[in-house]
Motif scaffolding. Structure first.
Motif, PDB file in Angstrom:
ATOM      1  N   PHE A   1       3.918   5.744   7.771  1.00 41.70           N
ATOM      2  CA  PHE A   1       4.615   4.847   6.711  1.00 41.70           C
ATOM      3  C   PHE A   1       4.242   3.366   6.845  1.00 41.70           C
ATOM      4  N   VAL A   2       3.697   2.884   5.480  1.00 42.37           N
ATOM      5  CA  VAL A   2       3.242   1.651   5.669  1.00 42.37           C
ATOM      6  C   VAL A   2       3.665   0.930   4.251  1.00 42.37           C
ATOM      7  N   ALA A   3       3.993  -0.263   4.265  1.00 43.11           N
ATOM      8  CA  ALA A   3       4.080  -1.134   3.007  1.00 43.11           C
ATOM      9  C   ALA A   3       3.294  -2.265   3.049  1.00 43.11           C
ATOM     10  N   THR A   4       2.646  -2.741   1.707  1.00 44.39           N
ATOM     11  CA  THR A   4       1.913  -3.768   1.424  1.00 44.39           C
ATOM     12  C   THR A   4       2.365  -4.840   0.722  1.00 44.39           C
ATOM     13  N   ARG A   5       2.300  -5.986   0.810  1.00 41.75           N
ATOM     14  CA  ARG A   5       2.756  -7.086   0.158  1.00 41.75           C
ATOM     15  C   ARG A   5       2.497  -7.176  -1.476  1.00 41.75           C
ATOM     16  N   LYS A   6       1.444  -6.129  -1.907  1.00 45.09           N
ATOM     17  CA  LYS A   6       1.413  -6.072  -3.272  1.00 45.09           C
ATOM     18  C   LYS A   6       2.450  -5.300  -3.882  1.00 45.09           C
ATOM     19  N   GLY A   7       3.076  -4.377  -3.147  1.00 46.80           N
ATOM     20  CA  GLY A   7       4.218  -3.643  -3.585  1.00 46.80           C
ATOM     21  C   GLY A   7       3.812  -2.272  -3.320  1.00 46.80           C
ATOM     22  N   LEU A   8       3.014  -1.814  -2.472  1.00 50.35           N
ATOM     23  CA  LEU A   8       2.554  -0.392  -2.597  1.00 50.35           C
ATOM     24  C   LEU A   8       3.094   0.289  -1.126  1.00 50.35           C
ATOM     25  N   VAL A   9       3.542   1.516  -1.371  1.00 50.05           N
ATOM     26  CA  VAL A   9       4.125   2.243   0.077  1.00 50.05           C
ATOM     27  C   VAL A   9       3.044   3.453   0.230  1.00 50.05           C
ATOM     28  N   TYR A  10       2.453   3.462   1.464  1.00 45.69           N
ATOM     29  CA  TYR A  10       1.776   4.694   1.408  1.00 45.69           C
ATOM     30  C   TYR A  10       2.501   5.639   2.933  1.00 45.69           C
ATOM     31  N   ALA A  11       2.014   6.936   2.638  1.00 48.28           N
ATOM     32  CA  ALA A  11       1.974   7.816   3.780  1.00 48.28           C
ATOM     33  C   ALA A  11       1.013   8.329   4.071  1.00 48.28           C
ATOM     34  N   VAL A  12       0.630   8.149   5.296  1.00 48.46           N
ATOM     35  CA  VAL A  12      -0.760   8.253   5.904  1.00 48.46           C
ATOM     36  C   VAL A  12      -0.721   9.463   7.075  1.00 48.46           C
ATOM     37  N   GLY A  13      -1.518  10.578   6.852  1.00 48.48           N
ATOM     38  CA  GLY A  13      -1.661  11.455   7.966  1.00 48.48           C
ATOM     39  C   GLY A  13      -2.514  11.127   9.238  1.00 48.48           C
ATOM     40  N   MET A  14      -1.871  10.808  10.470  1.00 51.18           N
ATOM     41  CA  MET A  14      -2.480  10.288  11.489  1.00 51.18           C
ATOM     42  C   MET A  14      -3.539  11.095  12.096  1.00 51.18           C
ATOM     43  N   THR A  15      -3.334  12.607  12.257  1.00 53.68           N
ATOM     44  CA  THR A  15      -4.520  12.912  12.788  1.00 53.68           C
ATOM     45  C   THR A  15      -5.478  13.226  11.502  1.00 53.68           C
TER      46      THR A  15
ATOM     47  N   VAL B   1      12.683   7.771   3.336  1.00 55.25           N
ATOM     48  CA  VAL B   1      11.941   6.693   3.755  1.00 55.25           C
ATOM     49  C   VAL B   1      12.827   5.538   2.872  1.00 55.25           C
ATOM     50  N   TYR B   2      13.009   4.422   3.229  1.00 50.50           N
ATOM     51  CA  TYR B   2      13.702   3.544   2.599  1.00 50.50           C
ATOM     52  C   TYR B   2      13.015   2.174   2.169  1.00 50.50           C
ATOM     53  N   VAL B   3      12.931   1.721   1.091  1.00 46.94           N
ATOM     54  CA  VAL B   3      11.968   0.600   0.714  1.00 46.94           C
ATOM     55  C   VAL B   3      13.071  -0.582  -0.015  1.00 46.94           C
ATOM     56  N   ARG B   4      13.133  -1.702   0.497  1.00 44.44           N
ATOM     57  CA  ARG B   4      13.967  -2.730  -0.198  1.00 44.44           C
ATOM     58  C   ARG B   4      13.110  -3.780  -1.011  1.00 44.44           C
ATOM     59  N   GLU B   5      13.193  -3.532  -2.244  1.00 43.32           N
ATOM     60  CA  GLU B   5      12.622  -4.546  -3.144  1.00 43.32           C
ATOM     61  C   GLU B   5      13.598  -5.735  -3.148  1.00 43.32           C
ATOM     62  N   ASP B   6      12.833  -7.073  -2.970  1.00 46.60           N
ATOM     63  CA  ASP B   6      13.601  -8.159  -3.056  1.00 46.60           C
ATOM     64  C   ASP B   6      14.498  -8.480  -4.342  1.00 46.60           C
ATOM     65  N   PRO B   7      15.475  -8.894  -4.214  1.00 45.32           N
ATOM     66  CA  PRO B   7      16.435  -9.121  -3.078  1.00 45.32           C
ATOM     67  C   PRO B   7      17.467  -7.953  -2.396  1.00 45.32           C
ATOM     68  N   ASP B   8      18.079  -7.227  -3.460  1.00 43.49           N
ATOM     69  CA  ASP B   8      18.822  -6.428  -3.014  1.00 43.49           C
ATOM     70  C   ASP B   8      18.902  -4.930  -3.711  1.00 43.49           C
ATOM     71  N   ILE B   9      17.640  -4.485  -4.090  1.00 43.01           N
ATOM     72  CA  ILE B   9      17.558  -3.154  -4.654  1.00 43.01           C
ATOM     73  C   ILE B   9      16.881  -2.323  -3.555  1.00 43.01           C
ATOM     74  N   LEU B  10      17.400  -1.008  -3.275  1.00 40.83           N
ATOM     75  CA  LEU B  10      17.010  -0.210  -2.286  1.00 40.83           C
ATOM     76  C   LEU B  10      16.480   1.031  -2.688  1.00 40.83           C
ATOM     77  N   TYR B  11      15.122   1.419  -2.635  1.00 35.30           N
ATOM     78  CA  TYR B  11      14.729   2.814  -3.129  1.00 35.30           C
ATOM     79  C   TYR B  11      14.537   3.572  -1.760  1.00 35.30           C
TER      80      TYR B  11
ATOM     81  N   ILE C   1      -4.660   9.651   3.380  1.00 35.40           N
ATOM     82  CA  ILE C   1      -3.748   9.201   2.532  1.00 35.40           C
ATOM     83  C   ILE C   1      -2.976  10.400   1.931  1.00 35.40           C
ATOM     84  N   LEU C   2      -1.486  10.766   2.196  1.00 34.59           N
ATOM     85  CA  LEU C   2      -0.875  11.684   1.738  1.00 34.59           C
ATOM     86  C   LEU C   2      -0.344  11.511   0.438  1.00 34.59           C
ATOM     87  N   TRP C   3       0.184  10.271   0.236  1.00 31.52           N
ATOM     88  CA  TRP C   3       0.718   9.873  -0.983  1.00 31.52           C
ATOM     89  C   TRP C   3       0.815   8.263  -1.148  1.00 31.52           C
TER      90      TRP C   3
END
Length: 232
Positions: A45-59, A84-94, A63-65
């Protein structure tokens, strides 16, 4: 990306890496990745500074989603027991489920100064005003308890055997139980530079003076200290 070993036999065990390594594959995603990535099983699971969250199948190297948080992100995803938890600045948790669907969104009761991490069905984080929070994600983020430390909570939380460990103030390492009761504190008399981590019945951390400590998890007694060449 994943790597393969060039003819060197790996010994079974956690996090064993043998060298030399070469690139075995890669996958391009949109945006600058916020390190580190999170791993659960064969999924990264990776996040990018643009605001995208990816799930990547390593084998499968696929990109799974992909989920668009709609706003820039500053922190990597935190991998919970099932979400999987992602925090949007400053205090919102997804919270996202294994398919990338939104499980819930919550407004945190204070501005986090640490990562927001799940342990045994609770969410924990520390704040700059010196509080450690325990939240119930199944009750819309209700605060179960909060613990007041001697100063800003700077690092952690880390977990083991039902205990929560974190660094606060100028130099204190704290241990509290799952009810928010203080178990022990340890003062290395120097600023904590390497956040507490647990393993093998020990709590490990490092200081600005270059001292690396191992404490007994249950008692907080010092087991040993190793002098590094520089701050960790």
């Amino acid at each position: 990306a994943s790597c393969r070993n060039l003819g060197v036999q790996l010994v079974p065990g956690p996090s064993v890496v043998s060298f030399p390594l070469v690139e075995d594959g890669s996958l391009e995603i949109d945006g600058s990745v916020i390190a580190p990535a999170g791993i659960r099983g064969d999924v990264m699971f990776v996040a990018t500074r643009k605001g995208l969250v990816y799930a990547v199948g390593m084998t499968s190297r696929s990109i799974l989603w992909r989920v668009d948080a709609k706003n820039p992100l500053r922190e990597p995803p935190e991998i919970g027991e099932s979400l999987v938890y992602v925090r949007e600045d400053p205090d919102i948790l997804y919270a996202l489920d294994s398919r990338g669907h939104a499980a819930f969104t919550m407004k945190l009761p204070a501005l986090p100064a640490t990562a927001v991490r799940e342990y045994r069905g609770r969410l924990y984080f520390g704040s700059a005003d010196g509080r450690l929070f325990a939240l119930d994600p199944e009750a819309a983020g209700r605060t179960v308890w909060e613990f007041k430390a001697a100063g800003p909570v700077r690092d952690g939380p880390a977990f083991s055997a039902g205990r929560i460990y974190f660094a606060a103030g100028n130099s204190l390492i704290y241990a509290v139980d799952s009810n928010g009761k203080s178990l022990w504190t340890f003062d290395p008399h120097d600023a904590v530079d390497a956040a507490p981590a647990t393993g093998g019945g020990r709590v490990y951390f490092g200081t600005a003076a270059g001292d690396f400590y191992a404490l007994d998890e249950a008692t907080g007694k010092r087991k040993w200290v190793f002098k590094l060449g520089a701050a960790p």
